[in-house]
Scaffold this motif. Structure first.
Motif, PDB file in Angstrom:
ATOM      1  N   SER A 237       0.871  -1.214   0.017  1.00  0.00           N
ATOM      2  CA  SER A 237      -0.100   0.027  -0.152  1.00  0.00           C
ATOM      3  C   SER A 237       0.976   1.377  -0.115  1.00  0.00           C
ATOM      4  O   SER A 237       0.650   2.223  -0.547  1.00  0.00           O
ATOM      5  N   ARG A 238       1.840   1.274   0.903  1.00  0.00           N
ATOM      6  CA  ARG A 238       2.665   2.435   0.980  1.00  0.00           C
ATOM      7  C   ARG A 238       3.523   2.933  -0.312  1.00  0.00           C
ATOM      8  O   ARG A 238       3.665   3.630  -0.891  1.00  0.00           O
ATOM      9  N   ARG A 239       3.971   1.643  -0.825  1.00  0.00           N
ATOM     10  CA  ARG A 239       4.731   1.631  -2.302  1.00  0.00           C
ATOM     11  C   ARG A 239       3.853   2.330  -3.294  1.00  0.00           C
ATOM     12  O   ARG A 239       4.133   3.292  -3.982  1.00  0.00           O
ATOM     13  N   ALA A 240       2.646   1.815  -3.349  1.00  0.00           N
ATOM     14  CA  ALA A 240       1.574   2.189  -4.441  1.00  0.00           C
ATOM     15  C   ALA A 240       1.306   3.789  -4.234  1.00  0.00           C
ATOM     16  O   ALA A 240       1.227   4.467  -5.293  1.00  0.00           O
ATOM     17  N   ALA A 241       1.214   3.959  -3.025  1.00  0.00           N
ATOM     18  CA  ALA A 241       0.748   5.522  -2.831  1.00  0.00           C
ATOM     19  C   ALA A 241       1.870   6.349  -2.999  1.00  0.00           C
ATOM     20  O   ALA A 241       1.659   7.578  -3.949  1.00  0.00           O
ATOM     21  N   ARG A 242       3.160   6.027  -2.798  1.00  0.00           N
ATOM     22  CA  ARG A 242       4.384   6.720  -3.027  1.00  0.00           C
ATOM     23  C   ARG A 242       4.365   6.932  -4.501  1.00  0.00           C
ATOM     24  O   ARG A 242       4.841   7.939  -5.080  1.00  0.00           O
ATOM     25  N   LEU A 243       4.230   5.783  -5.268  1.00  0.00           N
ATOM     26  CA  LEU A 243       4.331   6.053  -6.783  1.00  0.00           C
ATOM     27  C   LEU A 243       3.418   6.826  -7.524  1.00  0.00           C
ATOM     28  O   LEU A 243       3.689   7.482  -8.330  1.00  0.00           O
ATOM     29  N   MET A 244       2.280   6.769  -6.922  1.00  0.00           N
ATOM     30  CA  MET A 244       1.268   7.585  -7.469  1.00  0.00           C
ATOM     31  C   MET A 244       1.225   8.925  -6.920  1.00  0.00           C
ATOM     32  O   MET A 244       0.632   9.953  -7.560  1.00  0.00           O
ATOM     33  N   GLY A 245       2.145   9.392  -5.901  1.00  0.00           N
ATOM     34  CA  GLY A 245       2.257  10.566  -5.414  1.00  0.00           C
ATOM     35  C   GLY A 245       1.198  11.092  -4.504  1.00  0.00           C
ATOM     36  O   GLY A 245       0.987  12.296  -4.415  1.00  0.00           O
ATOM     37  N   ILE A 246       0.166  10.233  -3.993  1.00  0.00           N
ATOM     38  CA  ILE A 246      -0.801  10.560  -3.169  1.00  0.00           C
ATOM     39  C   ILE A 246      -0.489  10.508  -1.739  1.00  0.00           C
ATOM     40  O   ILE A 246      -0.131   9.796  -1.169  1.00  0.00           O
ATOM     41  N   THR A 247      -1.144  11.916  -1.307  1.00  0.00           N
ATOM     42  CA  THR A 247      -0.995  11.701   0.177  1.00  0.00           C
ATOM     43  C   THR A 247      -1.914  11.234   1.090  1.00  0.00           C
ATOM     44  O   THR A 247      -1.368  10.548   2.174  1.00  0.00           O
ATOM     45  N   ILE A 248      -3.135  11.242   0.836  1.00  0.00           N
ATOM     46  CA  ILE A 248      -4.322  10.671   1.443  1.00  0.00           C
ATOM     47  C   ILE A 248      -4.747   9.477   0.582  1.00  0.00           C
ATOM     48  O   ILE A 248      -5.389   9.913  -0.428  1.00  0.00           O
ATOM     49  N   ALA A 249      -4.413   8.340   0.769  1.00  0.00           N
ATOM     50  CA  ALA A 249      -4.595   7.227  -0.243  1.00  0.00           C
ATOM     51  C   ALA A 249      -5.382   6.261   0.401  1.00  0.00           C
ATOM     52  O   ALA A 249      -5.340   5.806   1.521  1.00  0.00           O
ATOM     53  N   ALA A 250      -6.294   5.357  -0.474  1.00  0.00           N
ATOM     54  CA  ALA A 250      -6.847   4.314   0.128  1.00  0.00           C
ATOM     55  C   ALA A 250      -6.733   3.100  -1.015  1.00  0.00           C
ATOM     56  O   ALA A 250      -6.887   3.510  -2.182  1.00  0.00           O
ATOM     57  N   LEU A 251      -6.314   1.902  -0.568  1.00  0.00           N
ATOM     58  CA  LEU A 251      -5.916   0.744  -1.572  1.00  0.00           C
ATOM     59  C   LEU A 251      -7.007  -0.198  -1.344  1.00  0.00           C
ATOM     60  O   LEU A 251      -7.261  -0.498  -0.127  1.00  0.00           O
ATOM     61  N   ASP A 252      -7.602  -0.686  -2.413  1.00  0.00           N
ATOM     62  CA  ASP A 252      -8.636  -1.614  -2.284  1.00  0.00           C
ATOM     63  C   ASP A 252      -8.072  -2.662  -2.810  1.00  0.00           C
ATOM     64  O   ASP A 252      -7.498  -2.920  -4.034  1.00  0.00           O
ATOM     65  N   PHE A 253      -8.223  -3.911  -1.925  1.00  0.00           N
ATOM     66  CA  PHE A 253      -7.469  -5.421  -2.295  1.00  0.00           C
ATOM     67  C   PHE A 253      -8.684  -6.483  -2.398  1.00  0.00           C
ATOM     68  O   PHE A 253      -9.532  -6.294  -1.448  1.00  0.00           O
ATOM     69  N   LEU A 254      -8.408  -7.457  -3.359  1.00  0.00           N
ATOM     70  CA  LEU A 254      -9.229  -8.564  -3.224  1.00  0.00           C
ATOM     71  C   LEU A 254      -8.573  -9.797  -3.322  1.00  0.00           C
ATOM     72  O   LEU A 254      -7.352  -9.828  -3.948  1.00  0.00           O
ATOM     73  N   PRO A 255      -9.050 -10.781  -2.581  1.00  0.00           N
ATOM     74  CA  PRO A 255      -8.264 -12.052  -2.682  1.00  0.00           C
ATOM     75  C   PRO A 255      -8.133 -12.747  -4.163  1.00  0.00           C
ATOM     76  O   PRO A 255      -9.320 -12.500  -4.609  1.00  0.00           O
ATOM     77  N   SER A 256      -7.158 -13.260  -4.208  1.00  0.00           N
ATOM     78  CA  SER A 256      -7.138 -14.248  -5.365  1.00  0.00           C
ATOM     79  C   SER A 256      -6.473 -15.427  -5.183  1.00  0.00           C
ATOM     80  O   SER A 256      -5.632 -15.595  -4.101  1.00  0.00           O
ATOM     81  N   PRO A 257      -6.183 -16.334  -6.103  1.00  0.00           N
ATOM     82  CA  PRO A 257      -5.440 -17.593  -6.011  1.00  0.00           C
ATOM     83  C   PRO A 257      -3.944 -17.086  -5.767  1.00  0.00           C
ATOM     84  O   PRO A 257      -3.384 -18.290  -4.870  1.00  0.00           O
ATOM     85  N   ASP A 258      -3.514 -15.921  -6.000  1.00  0.00           N
ATOM     86  CA  ASP A 258      -1.891 -15.692  -5.910  1.00  0.00           C
ATOM     87  C   ASP A 258      -2.054 -14.621  -4.868  1.00  0.00           C
ATOM     88  O   ASP A 258      -0.726 -14.108  -4.639  1.00  0.00           O
ATOM     89  N   GLY A 259      -2.851 -14.594  -3.857  1.00  0.00           N
ATOM     90  CA  GLY A 259      -2.946 -13.432  -2.822  1.00  0.00           C
ATOM     91  C   GLY A 259      -3.654 -12.405  -3.074  1.00  0.00           C
ATOM     92  O   GLY A 259      -4.386 -12.267  -4.151  1.00  0.00           O
TER      93      GLY A 259
END
Length: 294
Positions: A237-259
């Motif tokens: 989540s932190r890596r994704a927010a930094r990459l996008m340059g977002i200060t207040i970010a929310a990451l939405d995850f879904l389970p898959s066979p690979d995590g």
């Protein structure tokens, strides 16, 4: 410190809460919206103002702006004016905000960086949707710009199911291009990690309402329960927010066979659904980040 809160609107829980938290911490705070931004004539030319206040008078502006479909161009122009005033920090500026708002661009950027993103492609025609169904099976289709679960649809068979075909035709009548992902079953809900900078301020599982409802979206009837995120999920989540340059970010995850897979990244996440003390805690976390940053 003089702080501007660029609110979704004047009544939004998060925008109002940030304004109150700033005042509690001793700052001079003004809450305004995109409609309050103007280019005002001055003796030396013109300058951007918000609520009639020259933007140059602010030290920092915290944005929860809403770029509305019906007024998108004007909204973006006013936001850009606000973001280009020397000496004023905008969290986050218009270019960063717009990039994050685009689901296709954001997911592509995250995938290119090696982050675990749900398989994603664009669909611009019924033939594209048919090809994706042949490859992935049941699909989720949604607009690249949007929020609140609006026009997020699940389809199974557009060849022989008139209802699914009608859904796709309706979406393409409104949007020229759709985000297309395989449907990942999630009866126990999705996982949302909300960050302020690197601090995880709210981790929850959003559980669909059931009774045939499958969307894990609070505005669509889902409920929120606390979730204990492991360090790997927080790191992603932190890596994704930094990459996008977002200060207040929310990451939405879904389970898959690979995590767990990222299905969406949000740059104006809400926390209205938690109790008032939790809301206040999150707002103060945002203000602490502002104080450290500016």
């Amino acid at each position: 410190m003089r702080i501007g809160i660029l609110g979704w609107d004047r009544e939004e829980t998060e925008s109002v809460g940030l304004s109150h938290a700033g005042k509690e911490r001793g700052h001079d705070v003004a809450l305004f919206t995109l409609d309050d931004i103007a280019l005002t004539r001055t003796d030396s030319g013109s300058e951007p103002t918000a609520l009639g206040i020259p933007v140059r008078h602010f030290d920092v502006i915290v944005s929860r702006a809403e770029l509305r479909p019906a007024t998108f161009q004007a909204d973006h122009e006013r936001y850009a004016l606000l973001s280009e005033v020397p000496g004023v920090t905008v969290l986050d500026p218009a270019f960063t905000y717009l990039t994050a708002e685009c689901k296709l661009q954001g997911l592509h950027r995250l995938a290119a960086a090696g982050l675990p993103v749900a398989p994603t492609r664009s669909c611009g025609s019924l033939a594209d949707v048919t090809d994706a169904l042949d490859e992935w099976g049941p699909l989720v289709l949604k607009p690249s710009f949007g929020y609140g679960g609006t026009d997020v649809e699940r389809v199974f068979d557009v060849r022989s199911d008139p209802a699914d075909r009608a859904v796709v035709d309706r979406l393409f009548a409104t949007y020229p291009v759709l985000v297309c992902q395989p449907y990942l079953p999630h009866p126990d809900g999705d996982v949302r990690i909300t960050l302020v900078g690197d601090e995880a301020v709210l981790n929850c599982r959003r559980v669909p309402a059931g009774g045939g409802l499958w969307k894990a979206n609070i505005m669509q009837g889902a409920t929120s329960v606390p979730f204990e995120a492991d360090e790997e999920l927080l790191d992603v989540s932190r890596r994704a927010a930094r990459l996008m340059g977002i200060t207040i970010a929310a990451l939405d995850f879904l389970p898959s066979p690979d995590g767990y897979r990222i299905v969406e990244i949000n740059n104006t996440p809400g926390w209205y659904f938690v109790d008032e003390e939790e809301q206040r805690r999150i707002c103060h976390a945002v203000l602490r980040f502002v104080e450290r940053t500016v």
